[in-house]
Design an enzyme around this catalytic site. Sequence first.
Site, PDB file in Angstrom:
ATOM      1  N   ASP A   1       5.186  -4.990   3.610  1.00 33.63           N
ATOM      2  CA  ASP A   1       5.537  -5.898   4.536  1.00 33.63           C
ATOM      3  C   ASP A   1       6.502  -6.769   4.165  1.00 33.63           C
ATOM      4  OD1 ASP A   1       3.276  -4.659   6.051  1.00 33.63           O
ATOM      5  OD2 ASP A   1       1.882  -6.011   5.478  1.00 33.63           O
TER       6      ASP A   1
ATOM      7  N   TRP B   1       0.731  -1.231   0.015  1.00 37.21           N
ATOM      8  CA  TRP B   1      -0.070  -0.077   0.007  1.00 37.21           C
ATOM      9  C   TRP B   1       0.920   1.238  -0.073  1.00 37.21           C
ATOM     10  CZ3 TRP B   1       1.518  -2.226   4.555  1.00 37.21           C
ATOM     11  CH2 TRP B   1       1.569  -1.316   5.547  1.00 37.21           C
TER      12      TRP B   1
HETATM   13  N1  ABN Z   1      -0.029  -3.973   6.953  1.00 36.93           N
HETATM   14  C1  ABN Z   1       0.070  -4.615   8.105  1.00 36.93           C
HETATM   15  C2  ABN Z   1      -0.562  -5.591   8.852  1.00 36.93           C
HETATM   16  C3  ABN Z   1      -0.085  -6.902   8.670  1.00 36.93           C
HETATM   17  C4  ABN Z   1      -1.129  -7.830   9.472  1.00 36.93           C
HETATM   18  C5  ABN Z   1      -2.162  -7.346   9.921  1.00 36.93           C
HETATM   19  C6  ABN Z   1      -2.412  -5.881  10.136  1.00 36.93           C
HETATM   20  C7  ABN Z   1      -1.726  -5.147   9.417  1.00 36.93           C
END
Ligand code: ABN
Length: 183
Positions: free
Chosen positions: A131, A112
């Site tokens: 992530d 994102w």
């Molecule tokens: N984007 C971070 C995230 C990972 C797992 C759960 C919620 C948010």
Amino acid sequence: MQALFAWIDRFTQARVRRVAHRHGRRSLIGKLGVALVGGAVLPMLPFDRSGQMSGLGTAHAAGHGKGKTAAAEDPSKCEYWRYCAFDGYLCTCCGGSLTSCPPGTEASKVSWVGTCLNPTDNRQYLVSYNDCCGKGSCGECLCNNNERERPGYRLGVHNDINWCMANTSSMFHCTTSIIVGVA
Ligand code: ABN
């Protein structure tokens, strides 16, 4: 005397008529309309709130100008400017860095984005939040900022999901912040 009174009457009447003509009901309604519409529109006008740096710590570093904080320039702090739409654990606290995943994890294939103000040059930058996937939660330096973040139906600017979904391992470990360009 009668003539004087008659003249005063005529004079006053003429004056009152002129004032009534200039400031009639329509003119009053017009002015009220302007005041009402102006009062409603004024708060909607965009104005510069960039000096406020909402959510940032208050400890000012020596030598920094108004509104700038030491934390806004420290990638190990949630207040770091690039983290304005961040959600996850800071990879800088998890054995990785601002832009690279810790050993044993890999960057998410999808991400994102956020648009964040860099206090050093006062420009907005497009930041990609990737992530890092393949290991369980890092658990250090949880950080959640939501500047311009939108609900899930605007997926590319939604941070509250596991973006490891497209990777071989969907285990989420931490998040990096990579500058894509000037917004
Ligand atoms: N984007 C971070 C995230 C990972 C797992 C759960 C919620 C948010």
